[in-house]
Design an enzyme around this catalytic site. Structure first.
Site, PDB file in Angstrom:
ATOM      1  N   ARG A  37       0.853  -1.096  -0.100  1.00 34.74           N
ATOM      2  CA  ARG A  37      -0.059  -0.037   0.035  1.00 34.74           C
ATOM      3  C   ARG A  37       0.970   1.171   0.182  1.00 34.74           C
ATOM      4  NH1 ARG A  37      -2.620   0.322   4.900  1.00 34.74           N
ATOM      5  NH2 ARG A  37      -1.165   2.089   5.454  1.00 34.74           N
ATOM      6  N   GLU A  46       4.987   7.031   2.644  1.00 31.28           N
ATOM      7  CA  GLU A  46       5.537   5.791   2.820  1.00 31.28           C
ATOM      8  C   GLU A  46       5.000   4.703   1.736  1.00 31.28           C
ATOM      9  OE1 GLU A  46       5.505   3.150   6.076  1.00 31.28           O
ATOM     10  OE2 GLU A  46       3.297   3.390   6.567  1.00 31.28           O
ATOM     11  N   ASN A  63       4.226   0.751   2.144  1.00 34.01           N
ATOM     12  CA  ASN A  63       4.052  -0.383   2.869  1.00 34.01           C
ATOM     13  C   ASN A  63       4.177  -1.521   2.378  1.00 34.01           C
ATOM     14  OD1 ASN A  63       2.883   1.067   5.691  1.00 34.01           O
ATOM     15  ND2 ASN A  63       1.620   2.030   3.583  1.00 34.01           N
ATOM     16  N   SER A  65      -2.577  -3.212   5.620  1.00 32.02           N
ATOM     17  CA  SER A  65      -4.014  -3.375   6.058  1.00 32.02           C
ATOM     18  C   SER A  65      -5.214  -2.475   5.563  1.00 32.02           C
ATOM     19  CB  SER A  65      -4.113  -3.783   7.616  1.00 32.02           C
ATOM     20  OG  SER A  65      -3.952  -2.547   8.183  1.00 32.02           O
ATOM     21  N   LYS A  94      12.038   2.657   6.168  1.00 30.74           N
ATOM     22  CA  LYS A  94      12.273   4.122   5.903  1.00 30.74           C
ATOM     23  C   LYS A  94      13.580   4.457   5.229  1.00 30.74           C
ATOM     24  CE  LYS A  94       8.077   4.555   8.243  1.00 30.74           C
ATOM     25  NZ  LYS A  94       7.667   3.275   8.133  1.00 30.74           N
ATOM     26  N   LYS A 134      12.238   9.638  11.574  1.00 35.24           N
ATOM     27  CA  LYS A 134      11.362   8.365  11.306  1.00 35.24           C
ATOM     28  C   LYS A 134      12.474   7.087  11.587  1.00 35.24           C
ATOM     29  CE  LYS A 134       8.120   9.154   8.029  1.00 35.24           C
ATOM     30  NZ  LYS A 134       7.636   8.834   6.496  1.00 35.24           N
ATOM     31  N   GLU A 192       7.145   0.177  11.773  1.00 41.11           N
ATOM     32  CA  GLU A 192       5.929   0.185  11.272  1.00 41.11           C
ATOM     33  C   GLU A 192       4.692   0.249  11.954  1.00 41.11           C
ATOM     34  OE1 GLU A 192       5.747   0.053   7.782  1.00 41.11           O
ATOM     35  OE2 GLU A 192       7.543  -0.279   7.503  1.00 41.11           O
ATOM     36  N   GLY A 193       3.386   0.696  11.729  1.00 37.50           N
ATOM     37  CA  GLY A 193       2.300   0.532  12.457  1.00 37.50           C
ATOM     38  C   GLY A 193       1.827   1.975  13.131  1.00 37.50           C
ATOM     39  N   ARG A 202      -7.682   7.529   5.268  1.00 35.79           N
ATOM     40  CA  ARG A 202      -7.815   7.441   6.626  1.00 35.79           C
ATOM     41  C   ARG A 202      -7.885   8.866   7.011  1.00 35.79           C
ATOM     42  NH1 ARG A 202      -2.610   4.481   8.158  1.00 35.79           N
ATOM     43  NH2 ARG A 202      -2.112   5.411   6.219  1.00 35.79           N
TER      44      ARG A 202
HETATM   45  P1  ADP Z   1       4.296   3.888   9.831  1.00 37.79           P
HETATM   46  O1  ADP Z   1       5.149   2.725   9.226  1.00 37.79           O
HETATM   47  O2  ADP Z   1       4.498   4.002  11.277  1.00 37.79           O
HETATM   48  O3  ADP Z   1       2.749   4.069   9.301  1.00 37.79           O
HETATM   49  P2  ADP Z   1       4.721   6.513   8.300  1.00 37.79           P
HETATM   50  O4  ADP Z   1       5.704   6.706   7.453  1.00 37.79           O
HETATM   51  O5  ADP Z   1       3.568   6.062   7.463  1.00 37.79           O
HETATM   52  O6  ADP Z   1       5.183   5.185   9.359  1.00 37.79           O
HETATM   53  O7  ADP Z   1       4.272   7.604   9.329  1.00 37.79           O
HETATM   54  C1  ADP Z   1       3.127   7.456  10.433  1.00 37.79           C
HETATM   55  C2  ADP Z   1       2.243   8.715  10.308  1.00 37.79           C
HETATM   56  O8  ADP Z   1       3.024   9.785  10.648  1.00 37.79           O
HETATM   57  C3  ADP Z   1       1.724   8.839   8.837  1.00 37.79           C
HETATM   58  O9  ADP Z   1       0.446   8.190   8.837  1.00 37.79           O
HETATM   59  C4  ADP Z   1       1.644  10.348   8.943  1.00 37.79           C
HETATM   60  O10 ADP Z   1       0.271  10.773   9.542  1.00 37.79           O
HETATM   61  C5  ADP Z   1       2.799  10.721   9.717  1.00 37.79           C
HETATM   62  N1  ADP Z   1       3.806  11.462   8.903  1.00 37.79           N
HETATM   63  C6  ADP Z   1       4.828  10.367   8.142  1.00 37.79           C
HETATM   64  N2  ADP Z   1       5.859  10.957   7.643  1.00 37.79           N
HETATM   65  C7  ADP Z   1       5.123  12.221   7.673  1.00 37.79           C
HETATM   66  C8  ADP Z   1       5.740  13.454   6.870  1.00 37.79           C
HETATM   67  N3  ADP Z   1       6.818  13.578   6.170  1.00 37.79           N
HETATM   68  N4  ADP Z   1       5.085  14.603   6.935  1.00 37.79           N
HETATM   69  C9  ADP Z   1       3.999  14.731   7.764  1.00 37.79           C
HETATM   70  N5  ADP Z   1       3.428  13.623   8.309  1.00 37.79           N
HETATM   71  C10 ADP Z   1       4.091  12.352   8.284  1.00 37.79           C
HETATM   72 MG    MG Z   2       2.197   4.751   7.660  1.00 35.69          MG
END
Ligand code: ADP
Ligand code: MG
Length: 492
Positions: free
Chosen positions: A124, A143, A145, A150, A325, A383, A387-388, A467
């Site tokens: 995803r 990102e 996934n 899910s 990441k 970051k 994940e999650g 979401r």
């Molecule tokens: P995870 O694998 O934990 O889902 P993400 O990269 O999706 O990692 O980050 C989790 C959440 O953090 C995202 O759903 C988003 O809401 C926020 N986020 C992540 N990267 C950014 C970014 N570059 N700018 C703003 N918000 C971010």
């Molecule tokens: Mg995410």
């Protein structure tokens, strides 16, 4: 946030809310309220938005259009285990507990398992519509996934819910003038098709596997989001006649085995009355993406057993590592996507969505980049390799953490430019209560890719996920209890 009438007494539900909640529950938009509840008990509707949130149509189409090129990108990087090993070397040492252990399970580049005979990727790709100072928003990838992506099934049902409310007289004020603005969503059937194609190819290559050969869903022992999984299991059975069995890594450690002569995987699955070993065609991971899923060496040994077996792994260790990441930060470098994709239009369309990402590894400007993060902490997200949801670091904490960390520890993180998503108003329905909130929406496209011995069997976009979370919340997904299910209403 303003909270209006709540429906706890069952009589004061605003018009439309009762319709929405009963539709949600009857279509399986449910989650367990506690982690330890027995299956089928202690359910509530998953939180959702009453209205579909407006989402820029050009961003929507851009994301859907690059799904197939991204599928190819993920699969091709996963084949290049030497590339993964090089890119993740420092990160693996900084995060020895997780990334390091995954790296240790990568096959040698010249071993036959470096390129599995059948490859199945269910990924995803997540984005925000980034608000521009002027003009329409731009699509920005959050990102990729590559394991346990899910909500395809609940999201499919969410689209059905909003389409239902858009036309139902019992649900006024939805703000939808034309239900055609609500795009279709084929998430459940798309994922089921991917699993079925891989299963079919497996049986073709292993004709002695037997007719009871099943798909194995690797699950967390206490999964609140099991109904998203059950809807998918049901689709696989209904549409394709393929049975799914479920087992945790702990169960697999206890009961899994692989035949020495042909690599056939056998599992005694979780579940009452399941005493017989079942032969497995496809291992579909809905667990294993967090160190919390590995309680000890036994679960790591189970992961290694699955990886060594002839079953199709969705994902392989290599595919999972593509989703780190760190790999995504490296892909943001010039000419990096081009190593794996040759079509310039595809490369350009993918790169356009990238936010700036900076390495924090000493060998790659980590010290200078950390200074940038310290000075401009509001403009970056820090970051880790997790994940999650709920793991990232924002704002002043970025500065504090970067100042605190040793250079070795820092190499376990990346610095990503902060995306500023478009803010919309919507009404959250949670536990039958409503609250009007300013929200930001994260849009995901599911991509399914199946290859057998180098031939692409199919590669396609398989539905979407929207979401939304309160605009004031930095992080967190639906499973983390922060975001709620939504669906897009396309706007200019
Ligand atoms: P995870 O694998 O934990 O889902 P993400 O990269 O999706 O990692 O980050 C989790 C959440 O953090 C995202 O759903 C988003 O809401 C926020 N986020 C992540 N990267 C950014 C970014 N570059 N700018 C703003 N918000 C971010
Ligand atoms: Mg995410």
């Amino acid at each position: 946030m303003t909270t209006d009438k709540n429906g706890t007494d069952g009589t004061s539900l605003p018009r439309g809310l009762a319709e929405a909640v009963s539709f949600a529950v009857s279509r399986g938009i449910v989650i367990s309220q506690s982690k330890t509840a027995r299956s089928g008990t202690d359910l509530t509707h998953a939180p959702f938005t009453y209205r579909p949130s407006p989402f820029n149509a050009a961003c929507y189409h851009h994301a859907v259009d690059i799904t197939i090129p991204l599928n190819h990108l993920v699969t091709r990087i996963a084949r290049d285990v030497d590339y993964l090993r090089t890119v993740l070397d420092e990160t693996g040492r900084a995060d020895a507990e997780f990334t390091g252990r995954l790296l240790a399970l990568l096959p040698e580049s010249d071993s036959p398992s470096a390129r599995p005979r059948i490859e199945l990727s269910i990924a995803r790709y997540d984005y925000f519509a980034h608000a521009m100072p002027e003009g329409p928003p731009m699509l920005r990838m959050v990102e990729m996934n590559c394991i346990a992506a899910s909500f395809a099934a609940l999201s499919t049902q969410m689209t059905a819910l909003h389409r239902h409310l858009a036309t139902h007289p019992g649900a006024p004020d939805l703000g939808v003038t034309d239900p055609g603005e609500l795009p279709t969503n084929e998430g459940t059937s798309g994922l089921a098709r991917g699993l079925w194609l891989a299963h079919r190819e497996y049986l073709r290559l292993h004709p002695t596997a037997g007719s009871s050969t099943s798909v194995l869903m690797v699950v967390q022992p206490e999964e609140r989001n099991a109904y998203d999984q059950f809807l998918l299991q049901d689709a696989l059975w209904q549409f394709h006649g393929v049975r799914v069995v479920r087992a945790s890594l702990t169960t697999i450690a206890r009961s899994g085995s692989v035949d020495a002569e042909n690599g056939q995987l056998w599992i005694v699955p979780d579940g009452e009355g399941e005493l017989e070993s079942v032969s497995i065609s496809v291992v579909y991971f809905r667990a294993g993406y967090t160190p919390d899923d590995y309680f000890g060496d036994a679960e790591w040994e189970a992961r290694s057993l699955l990886e060594r077996s002839a079953a199709v792994k969705c994902p392989t260790i290599a595919m999972q590592l593509v989703g780190t990441k760190k790999v995504q930060q490296v892909l943001d470098k010039e000419k990096e996507v081009e190593r794996f994709l040759s079509e310039p239009g595809d490369v350009e369309a993918i790169r356009e969505t990238f936010a700036k990402q900076l390495s924090l590894s000493d060998s790659d400007g980590g010290a200078e980049n950390a200074r940038v993060g310290i000075e401009q902490c509001e403009d970056f997200v820090l970051k880790p390799q997790r994940e999650g949801g709920g793991n990232n670091i924002y704002g002043e904490d970025v500065r504090r953490e970067l100042e605190r960390m040793s250079s070795e520890e820092r190499a376990g993180y990346v610095l990503m430019e902060r995306i500023r998503p478009v803010v919309v108003k919507n009404v959250v329905v949670r536990g039958g209560c409503t609250a009007e909130t300013e929200m930001v929406s994260e849009f995901g496209t599911f991509g399914v890719h199946v290859e057998c011995e180098g031939n692409v069997i199919d590669s396609f976009p398989a539905g979407t996920l929207l979401r939304s979370k309160a605009a004031s919340q930095d992080d967190g997904g639906v499973a983390a209890g922060v975001a709620v299910l939504d669906s897009p209403m396309l706007v200019d």
